[in-house]
Design a protein around this motif. Structure first.
Motif, PDB file in Angstrom:
ATOM      1  N   TRP A 149       6.343  -8.251  -5.288  1.00  0.00           N
ATOM      2  CA  TRP A 149       4.881  -8.280  -5.418  1.00  0.00           C
ATOM      3  C   TRP A 149       4.232  -8.281  -4.037  1.00  0.00           C
ATOM      4  CZ3 TRP A 149       1.674 -12.219  -3.632  1.00  0.00           C
ATOM      5  CH2 TRP A 149       0.328 -12.078  -3.959  1.00  0.00           C
ATOM      6  N   VAL A 150       4.765  -9.099  -3.124  1.00  0.00           N
ATOM      7  CA  VAL A 150       4.241  -9.141  -1.757  1.00  0.00           C
ATOM      8  C   VAL A 150       4.298  -7.748  -1.130  1.00  0.00           C
ATOM      9  CG1 VAL A 150       4.658 -10.005   0.593  1.00  0.00           C
ATOM     10  CG2 VAL A 150       4.712 -11.590  -1.350  1.00  0.00           C
ATOM     11  N   ALA A 151       5.425  -7.056  -1.287  1.00  0.00           N
ATOM     12  CA  ALA A 151       5.564  -5.715  -0.705  1.00  0.00           C
ATOM     13  C   ALA A 151       4.451  -4.800  -1.198  1.00  0.00           C
ATOM     14  CB  ALA A 151       6.927  -5.119  -1.043  1.00  0.00           C
ATOM     15  N   LEU A 152       4.188  -4.810  -2.497  1.00  0.00           N
ATOM     16  CA  LEU A 152       3.165  -3.927  -3.060  1.00  0.00           C
ATOM     17  C   LEU A 152       1.756  -4.406  -2.744  1.00  0.00           C
ATOM     18  CD1 LEU A 152       5.393  -3.342  -6.019  1.00  0.00           C
ATOM     19  CD2 LEU A 152       4.141  -1.447  -4.988  1.00  0.00           C
ATOM     20  N   ASP A 153       1.528  -5.703  -2.806  1.00  0.00           N
ATOM     21  CA  ASP A 153       0.209  -6.256  -2.525  1.00  0.00           C
ATOM     22  C   ASP A 153      -0.176  -6.026  -1.067  1.00  0.00           C
ATOM     23  OD1 ASP A 153      -2.075  -8.113  -3.332  1.00  0.00           O
ATOM     24  OD2 ASP A 153      -1.215  -9.203  -1.626  1.00  0.00           O
ATOM     25  N   ARG A 154       0.711  -6.390  -0.138  1.00  0.00           N
ATOM     26  CA  ARG A 154       0.405  -6.203   1.285  1.00  0.00           C
ATOM     27  C   ARG A 154       0.468  -4.730   1.664  1.00  0.00           C
ATOM     28  NH1 ARG A 154       0.878 -11.000  -0.339  1.00  0.00           N
ATOM     29  NH2 ARG A 154       0.463 -12.750   1.053  1.00  0.00           N
ATOM     30  N   GLY A 155       1.329  -3.983   0.994  1.00  0.00           N
ATOM     31  CA  GLY A 155       1.383  -2.537   1.218  1.00  0.00           C
ATOM     32  C   GLY A 155       0.061  -1.891   0.852  1.00  0.00           C
ATOM     33  N   ALA A 156      -0.553  -2.348  -0.248  1.00  0.00           N
ATOM     34  CA  ALA A 156      -1.865  -1.820  -0.652  1.00  0.00           C
ATOM     35  C   ALA A 156      -2.905  -2.116   0.420  1.00  0.00           C
ATOM     36  CB  ALA A 156      -2.281  -2.419  -1.993  1.00  0.00           C
ATOM     37  N   SER A 157      -2.838  -3.306   0.988  1.00  0.00           N
ATOM     38  CA  SER A 157      -3.762  -3.661   2.061  1.00  0.00           C
ATOM     39  C   SER A 157      -3.577  -2.741   3.271  1.00  0.00           C
ATOM     40  CB  SER A 157      -3.525  -5.122   2.465  1.00  0.00           C
ATOM     41  OG  SER A 157      -4.280  -5.460   3.600  1.00  0.00           O
ATOM     42  N   LEU A 158      -2.326  -2.510   3.649  1.00  0.00           N
ATOM     43  CA  LEU A 158      -2.037  -1.633   4.788  1.00  0.00           C
ATOM     44  C   LEU A 158      -2.452  -0.195   4.505  1.00  0.00           C
ATOM     45  CD1 LEU A 158       1.387  -3.196   5.697  1.00  0.00           C
ATOM     46  CD2 LEU A 158      -0.601  -3.108   7.222  1.00  0.00           C
ATOM     47  N   ALA A 159      -2.232   0.258   3.268  1.00  0.00           N
ATOM     48  CA  ALA A 159      -2.649   1.615   2.901  1.00  0.00           C
ATOM     49  C   ALA A 159      -4.159   1.762   3.040  1.00  0.00           C
ATOM     50  CB  ALA A 159      -2.191   1.947   1.478  1.00  0.00           C
ATOM     51  N   GLY A 160      -4.899   0.718   2.650  1.00  0.00           N
ATOM     52  CA  GLY A 160      -6.348   0.742   2.820  1.00  0.00           C
ATOM     53  C   GLY A 160      -6.749   0.823   4.282  1.00  0.00           C
ATOM     54  N   MET A 161      -5.990   0.123   5.141  1.00  0.00           N
ATOM     55  CA  MET A 161      -6.291   0.133   6.579  1.00  0.00           C
ATOM     56  C   MET A 161      -6.162   1.518   7.194  1.00  0.00           C
ATOM     57  SD  MET A 161      -4.424  -3.170   8.185  1.00  0.00           S
ATOM     58  CE  MET A 161      -4.669  -4.820   7.571  1.00  0.00           C
ATOM     59  N   VAL A 162      -5.226   2.321   6.670  1.00  0.00           N
ATOM     60  CA  VAL A 162      -5.015   3.652   7.259  1.00  0.00           C
ATOM     61  C   VAL A 162      -5.711   4.752   6.457  1.00  0.00           C
ATOM     62  CG1 VAL A 162      -2.844   2.995   8.369  1.00  0.00           C
ATOM     63  CG2 VAL A 162      -2.793   4.042   6.091  1.00  0.00           C
ATOM     64  N   GLY A 163      -6.539   4.348   5.470  1.00  0.00           N
ATOM     65  CA  GLY A 163      -7.304   5.327   4.713  1.00  0.00           C
ATOM     66  C   GLY A 163      -6.548   6.016   3.594  1.00  0.00           C
ATOM     67  N   ARG A 164      -5.392   5.489   3.210  1.00  0.00           N
ATOM     68  CA  ARG A 164      -4.621   6.052   2.099  1.00  0.00           C
ATOM     69  C   ARG A 164      -5.005   5.327   0.808  1.00  0.00           C
ATOM     70  NH1 ARG A 164      -0.129   9.194   2.499  1.00  0.00           N
ATOM     71  NH2 ARG A 164      -0.661   9.410   0.301  1.00  0.00           N
ATOM     72  N   LEU A 165      -6.210   5.592   0.346  1.00  0.00           N
ATOM     73  CA  LEU A 165      -6.741   4.891  -0.812  1.00  0.00           C
ATOM     74  C   LEU A 165      -5.968   5.211  -2.085  1.00  0.00           C
ATOM     75  CD1 LEU A 165     -10.547   5.124  -0.034  1.00  0.00           C
ATOM     76  CD2 LEU A 165      -8.871   3.387   0.653  1.00  0.00           C
ATOM     77  N   ASP A 166      -5.355   6.396  -2.144  1.00  0.00           N
ATOM     78  CA  ASP A 166      -4.529   6.749  -3.298  1.00  0.00           C
ATOM     79  C   ASP A 166      -3.345   5.793  -3.408  1.00  0.00           C
ATOM     80  OD1 ASP A 166      -3.610   7.880  -0.849  1.00  0.00           O
ATOM     81  OD2 ASP A 166      -2.372   9.323  -1.945  1.00  0.00           O
ATOM     82  N   LEU A 167      -2.642   5.569  -2.286  1.00  0.00           N
ATOM     83  CA  LEU A 167      -1.508   4.641  -2.290  1.00  0.00           C
ATOM     84  C   LEU A 167      -1.986   3.208  -2.497  1.00  0.00           C
ATOM     85  CD1 LEU A 167       0.818   5.988   0.554  1.00  0.00           C
ATOM     86  CD2 LEU A 167       1.157   6.134  -1.918  1.00  0.00           C
ATOM     87  N   ALA A 168      -3.089   2.845  -1.869  1.00  0.00           N
ATOM     88  CA  ALA A 168      -3.630   1.493  -2.030  1.00  0.00           C
ATOM     89  C   ALA A 168      -3.863   1.187  -3.503  1.00  0.00           C
ATOM     90  CB  ALA A 168      -4.912   1.328  -1.225  1.00  0.00           C
ATOM     91  N   SER A 169      -4.446   2.127  -4.219  1.00  0.00           N
ATOM     92  CA  SER A 169      -4.726   1.936  -5.640  1.00  0.00           C
ATOM     93  C   SER A 169      -3.443   1.854  -6.469  1.00  0.00           C
ATOM     94  CB  SER A 169      -5.608   3.082  -6.140  1.00  0.00           C
ATOM     95  OG  SER A 169      -5.812   2.982  -7.520  1.00  0.00           O
ATOM     96  N   THR A 170      -2.521   2.772  -6.215  1.00  0.00           N
ATOM     97  CA  THR A 170      -1.254   2.797  -6.963  1.00  0.00           C
ATOM     98  C   THR A 170      -0.464   1.517  -6.733  1.00  0.00           C
ATOM     99  OG1 THR A 170      -1.151   5.198  -6.862  1.00  0.00           O
ATOM    100  CG2 THR A 170       0.928   4.050  -7.219  1.00  0.00           C
ATOM    101  N   TRP A 171      -0.348   1.110  -5.473  1.00  0.00           N
ATOM    102  CA  TRP A 171       0.439  -0.079  -5.148  1.00  0.00           C
ATOM    103  C   TRP A 171      -0.226  -1.348  -5.659  1.00  0.00           C
ATOM    104  CZ3 TRP A 171       1.665   1.474   0.597  1.00  0.00           C
ATOM    105  CH2 TRP A 171       2.611   2.514   0.591  1.00  0.00           C
ATOM    106  N   ALA A 172      -1.548  -1.431  -5.580  1.00  0.00           N
ATOM    107  CA  ALA A 172      -2.251  -2.615  -6.081  1.00  0.00           C
ATOM    108  C   ALA A 172      -2.054  -2.750  -7.587  1.00  0.00           C
ATOM    109  CB  ALA A 172      -3.735  -2.540  -5.735  1.00  0.00           C
ATOM    110  N   GLU A 173      -2.083  -1.629  -8.300  1.00  0.00           N
ATOM    111  CA  GLU A 173      -1.874  -1.661  -9.744  1.00  0.00           C
ATOM    112  C   GLU A 173      -0.469  -2.154 -10.082  1.00  0.00           C
ATOM    113  OE1 GLU A 173      -2.264  -1.704 -13.656  1.00  0.00           O
ATOM    114  OE2 GLU A 173      -3.916  -1.380 -12.256  1.00  0.00           O
ATOM    115  N   GLU A 174       0.530  -1.678  -9.358  1.00  0.00           N
ATOM    116  CA  GLU A 174       1.901  -2.128  -9.629  1.00  0.00           C
ATOM    117  C   GLU A 174       2.084  -3.590  -9.219  1.00  0.00           C
ATOM    118  OE1 GLU A 174       6.186  -0.447 -10.374  1.00  0.00           O
ATOM    119  OE2 GLU A 174       4.678   0.821  -9.460  1.00  0.00           O
ATOM    120  N   ALA A 175       1.409  -4.023  -8.167  1.00  0.00           N
ATOM    121  CA  ALA A 175       1.455  -5.439  -7.783  1.00  0.00           C
ATOM    122  C   ALA A 175       0.911  -6.302  -8.922  1.00  0.00           C
ATOM    123  CB  ALA A 175       0.665  -5.679  -6.504  1.00  0.00           C
TER     124      ALA A 175
END
Length: 191
Positions: free
Chosen positions: A86-112
């Motif tokens: 969960w941490v990997a996906l939750d923090r990964g979503a945060s990092l994806a948002g930081m680099v403008g990858r909103l598609d990954l941020a959304s996908t990873w947050a949903e799986e988290a």
């Protein structure tokens, strides 16, 4: 004999034959902490590496592993491993948002959210965070859940976990990792 006569000493390392899902989350957690504290998003090279870690956690979180305690002959769906995925996906979503990858941020947050719901459902069944999602054994690793942001310290399931660990795992000012049967009976000593 080990150093200064300690034992038992094993030859070889069974860890090479194990999978441990917590590692994915620990590495992403660290990357997110560095980026947050520095206030600088990860480079695209680093984000590519982070993506591989998050996708690794995404690929394995539903499968059993050896857990943080590296059980040699008992794979299970360990609570601690699930929370680190969960941490990997939750923090990964945060990092994806930081680099403008909103598609990954959304996908990873949903799986988290899916992982979190899975773990909370197991805890609701027994009233606390057990060693695995399928049993009611106590495990000191569950005491880290609030520090990882998984639940607040006041969550009733965590409060019950803390009380159980104090009652069942604490002895003589120390705390056992767990008391469940495992595949290393020679390492158990009395409290």
């Amino acid at each position: 004999r080990g150093f200064a006569g300690t034992g038992p000493v094993r030859l070889g390392n069974a860890a090479a034959l194990q999978t441990q899902h917590d590692t994915w989350g620990q590495m992403v957690w660290l990357a997110e902490r560095v980026a947050s504290e520095d206030g600088v998003p990860p480079s695209m090279d680093r984000f590519s590496w982070i993506t591989s870690l998050v996708e690794g956690a995404r690929r394995v979180w539903r499968t059993p592993d050896a857990g943080i305690w590296e059980f040699r002959e008992r794979s299970a769906r360990y609570t601690f491993s699930h929370v680190w995925c969960w941490v990997a996906l939750d923090r990964g979503a945060s990092l994806a948002g930081m680099v403008g990858r909103l598609d990954l941020a959304s996908t990873w947050a949903e799986e988290a959210r899916e992982i979190r719901a899975h773990v909370l459902q197991a805890a609701d069944r027994v009233g606390f965070f057990g060693q695995t999602l399928d049993n009611d054994e106590d495990d000191a690793s569950s005491l880290m859940l609030p520090m990882l942001g998984f639940v607040p310290f006041t969550d009733p399931r965590f409060v019950q976990t803390l009380e159980r660990c104090e009652r069942r795992l604490a002895a003589g000012g120390l705390m056992r990792r767990y008391v469940a049967e495992d595949d290393r009976p020679e390492e158990h000593t009395s409290a």
